[in-house]
Structures are given as structure tokens and as C-alpha cells.
Design a protein around this motif. Sequence first.
Motif, PDB file in Angstrom:
ATOM      1  N   GLN A 142      -0.331  -5.114  15.331  1.00  0.00           N
ATOM      2  CA  GLN A 142      -0.617  -4.118  14.302  1.00  0.00           C
ATOM      3  C   GLN A 142       0.547  -4.029  13.312  1.00  0.00           C
ATOM      4  O   GLN A 142       0.335  -3.901  12.094  1.00  0.00           O
ATOM      5  CB  GLN A 142      -0.899  -2.753  14.928  1.00  0.00           C
ATOM      6  N   PHE A 143       1.771  -4.074  13.817  1.00  0.00           N
ATOM      7  CA  PHE A 143       2.930  -4.122  12.928  1.00  0.00           C
ATOM      8  C   PHE A 143       2.866  -5.380  12.052  1.00  0.00           C
ATOM      9  O   PHE A 143       3.113  -5.324  10.838  1.00  0.00           O
ATOM     10  CB  PHE A 143       4.222  -4.136  13.739  1.00  0.00           C
ATOM     11  N   LEU A 175       1.109   6.378  16.634  1.00  0.00           N
ATOM     12  CA  LEU A 175       2.116   5.390  16.265  1.00  0.00           C
ATOM     13  C   LEU A 175       1.518   4.586  15.115  1.00  0.00           C
ATOM     14  O   LEU A 175       0.707   3.685  15.335  1.00  0.00           O
ATOM     15  CB  LEU A 175       2.443   4.482  17.453  1.00  0.00           C
ATOM     16  N   PRO A 176       1.876   4.904  13.862  1.00  0.00           N
ATOM     17  CA  PRO A 176       1.231   4.263  12.714  1.00  0.00           C
ATOM     18  C   PRO A 176       1.827   2.883  12.439  1.00  0.00           C
ATOM     19  O   PRO A 176       2.524   2.661  11.445  1.00  0.00           O
ATOM     20  CB  PRO A 176       1.522   5.248  11.576  1.00  0.00           C
ATOM     21  N   ALA A 177       1.522   1.935  13.315  1.00  0.00           N
ATOM     22  CA  ALA A 177       2.183   0.630  13.283  1.00  0.00           C
ATOM     23  C   ALA A 177       1.966  -0.104  11.965  1.00  0.00           C
ATOM     24  O   ALA A 177       2.914  -0.644  11.375  1.00  0.00           O
ATOM     25  CB  ALA A 177       1.690  -0.224  14.458  1.00  0.00           C
ATOM     26  N   GLU A 178       0.734  -0.138  11.481  1.00  0.00           N
ATOM     27  CA  GLU A 178       0.475  -0.860  10.229  1.00  0.00           C
ATOM     28  C   GLU A 178       1.184  -0.195   9.058  1.00  0.00           C
ATOM     29  O   GLU A 178       1.728  -0.866   8.180  1.00  0.00           O
ATOM     30  CB  GLU A 178      -1.027  -0.964   9.974  1.00  0.00           C
ATOM     31  N   ASP A 179       1.181   1.136   9.027  1.00  0.00           N
ATOM     32  CA  ASP A 179       1.879   1.850   7.949  1.00  0.00           C
ATOM     33  C   ASP A 179       3.371   1.527   7.968  1.00  0.00           C
ATOM     34  O   ASP A 179       3.990   1.326   6.913  1.00  0.00           O
ATOM     35  CB  ASP A 179       1.682   3.353   8.091  1.00  0.00           C
ATOM     36  N   VAL A 198       5.605  -0.152   4.975  1.00  0.00           N
ATOM     37  CA  VAL A 198       6.817   0.473   4.438  1.00  0.00           C
ATOM     38  C   VAL A 198       8.000  -0.483   4.532  1.00  0.00           C
ATOM     39  O   VAL A 198       8.836  -0.556   3.627  1.00  0.00           O
ATOM     40  CB  VAL A 198       7.121   1.801   5.167  1.00  0.00           C
ATOM     41  N   ALA A 199       8.080  -1.230   5.631  1.00  0.00           N
ATOM     42  CA  ALA A 199       9.173  -2.196   5.788  1.00  0.00           C
ATOM     43  C   ALA A 199       9.176  -3.210   4.652  1.00  0.00           C
ATOM     44  O   ALA A 199      10.234  -3.555   4.112  1.00  0.00           O
ATOM     45  CB  ALA A 199       9.062  -2.908   7.133  1.00  0.00           C
TER      46      ALA A 199
END
Length: 338
Positions: A79-80, A291-295, A299-300
Amino acid sequence: MATIDDVAKAAGVSTSTVSYVLSGKRPISAPTRARVERAIDKLGYRPHAGARALASSRTNVIALMAPLRVGVSVPVIMQFVAGVVTRAREFDHDVLLLTQDDVSGLDRVTSGSMVDALVMMDIEADDPRVPLVAAAKQPTVLIGLPQDPEGLSCVDLDFEAAGRLAVRHLVKTGHTDIALIGSPPEVLRRHTAFAERLMRGLRDQAKSSGVTARVEACDSTPAGASEAVDTLLATAPETTGIIVHNEGALPHVLARLAERGAVVGTDMSVVAVCPTDVALSQRIPMTSIDLPAEDIGRVAVDMVMTRLGGEQPSETRLLAPVLTERESSAYGPAAVHD
């Protein structure tokens, strides 16, 4: 605020075509360029400074170091990755995925001109990779927060605040004996930062709230989850509120609680720290802290592009945790059977 996707939709072109119009990296026909420019004016879109960087000194590649170590949840890691890849595409950048658990791969990437920048995941409290990326010519953003973030750019969920929020929720609903079924032992032995930060927040809030809080490490397997639940109920049978911070173990924890006669939402409350889709996939309504992994991945990339544009050389962004209550807050003491 309009996004590059909004511009593409309004102009009837792909996102990459809008990116090429903005960057001038590829020739675009005059009619298409005119449509894109009209859409930009109409929507008031303002391209990110990093997306306007000249291509002459760039590879248009971001390295993403996501080591697939023992104990990590691969579905959550992906997801990240999805967040990083989709956002990088909006800036016309590709992503080079590094999954090795070693410094040599990182050294190969940073010592040459393979990539413009790096995003690094699974950060340890005293991570041996940090000095290397801190000295690298490429800007780097960490998904995670090391013990000493001085001079680094970091983004993550505020896991300390998540631990405190989970405890406050359970205390508010009447629980005085709380436990965390947490990360696998391997993750804790590596002093993975997110796990230690959540435990710190939990313990601090439990102390200030005057309640008891215990921690059980948990393998992400059915056997590991059963062992963690059995150990908890044997050593602390008065426990009525459980926080689960282990996506792989969550369904097995719930199953073992049911086998032991604990009804979630009646005589036991469970708060899961996990992506929303993981909570919604459980068989029972599951209160969770997202845990907003994609968000976080998106942002990264935004932070990477800002640094490539020469702005804000270092910063830390911690996303505030959000709790969604889906189970009944009422519970009553009930026997938990062997």
C-alpha cells in the motif's frame, strides 16, 4: 485545489501528457498543448515546483527502499508502494524498488546517478542506513522517524499519538486493564521505530490515565496469535481492552478470542491500528485507528519533489491518527473459558 489528474480529465488527455506540457520534456502538438493550457487556466492549477525542474540533469527515477524483512506485512508495504508509485507518476517519475535488506544496494544507488532521489521505509530507531543517505547527493525522505531526525525529512503516522488515542478510547469506554498485542518479536528486536513509538505512546497514556497496560509481542501466524492471546489471558485474565498493532495477526487474534469465549463488543473491546480496508475485512465490526499507507506514500513523493525543487531541505510531517468506532462501546465482565 485542482490536481494534475483534474487537468488531464478536463483536457481529455493522459496525466503524462499534461506533465510533458508542463516540463517541455517531449514535443506535444499545438492543439493538444492549447487544450491543456486552457484547462490549466480554467482550473487554476499550479504545478509543483519540483515538477517544473529541468530534465537535463535528471533521471526522472525515484528509488524506493522497502526491505521485505522477516515480520513485515507485505500487503501493507505494498500500500505504501502504491502511494509512492501513483504519486511519482503525476510528476512523470518512475520508481526503482529496492527490497534487499542490506546497505550495499543503497550504496550502489546513491554512489552513481541512477536516481534523482530516494524514499526509504522500515526505519529503525538507530538505523544504519541513515548516515549513508544523509551524506548522499540525492535528497532522501524517510517513511518513518528515527530516534534522531535532526536534518532529515521524514513522514509517517504519529504512532505515539495513535497509542495514546487507543488508550484514551478504551479508558473512556470503561476499561481499566488494557493490553497491546503488537509487532512480531523480530520487528521489536530490530527496534523498528513505528513499533517502539506506538508502545511509548500507549505506556505514557496508560500511566497518566491510571490504568494498567501490558504488551505482548506476536508472530503474525495463527499459532503466534493464539499463543499471544493465551499468554495474555493466563497472566492478565482481567484484561477487557485489547489494542492490536499487527495486521497479519489481527484475524487470528479475533478468532482465538472467540474460541476462548470472549465476545468482542460485549465483554472485550478491540482497537486495531491498521489500514481501514484491513479493519473492514474482519468478520466482526472493528474499531480501528487508520494507517493511511497510500497517503503517506504520496506525501513522501511530494516532499521529495519539494526538495528536488530546492525548497525546505528538511522537515518532519506526522499525520494525526483518526479513530473510527464501529463496535459497541458497552461491555460487561464475562467469563473467558479455557
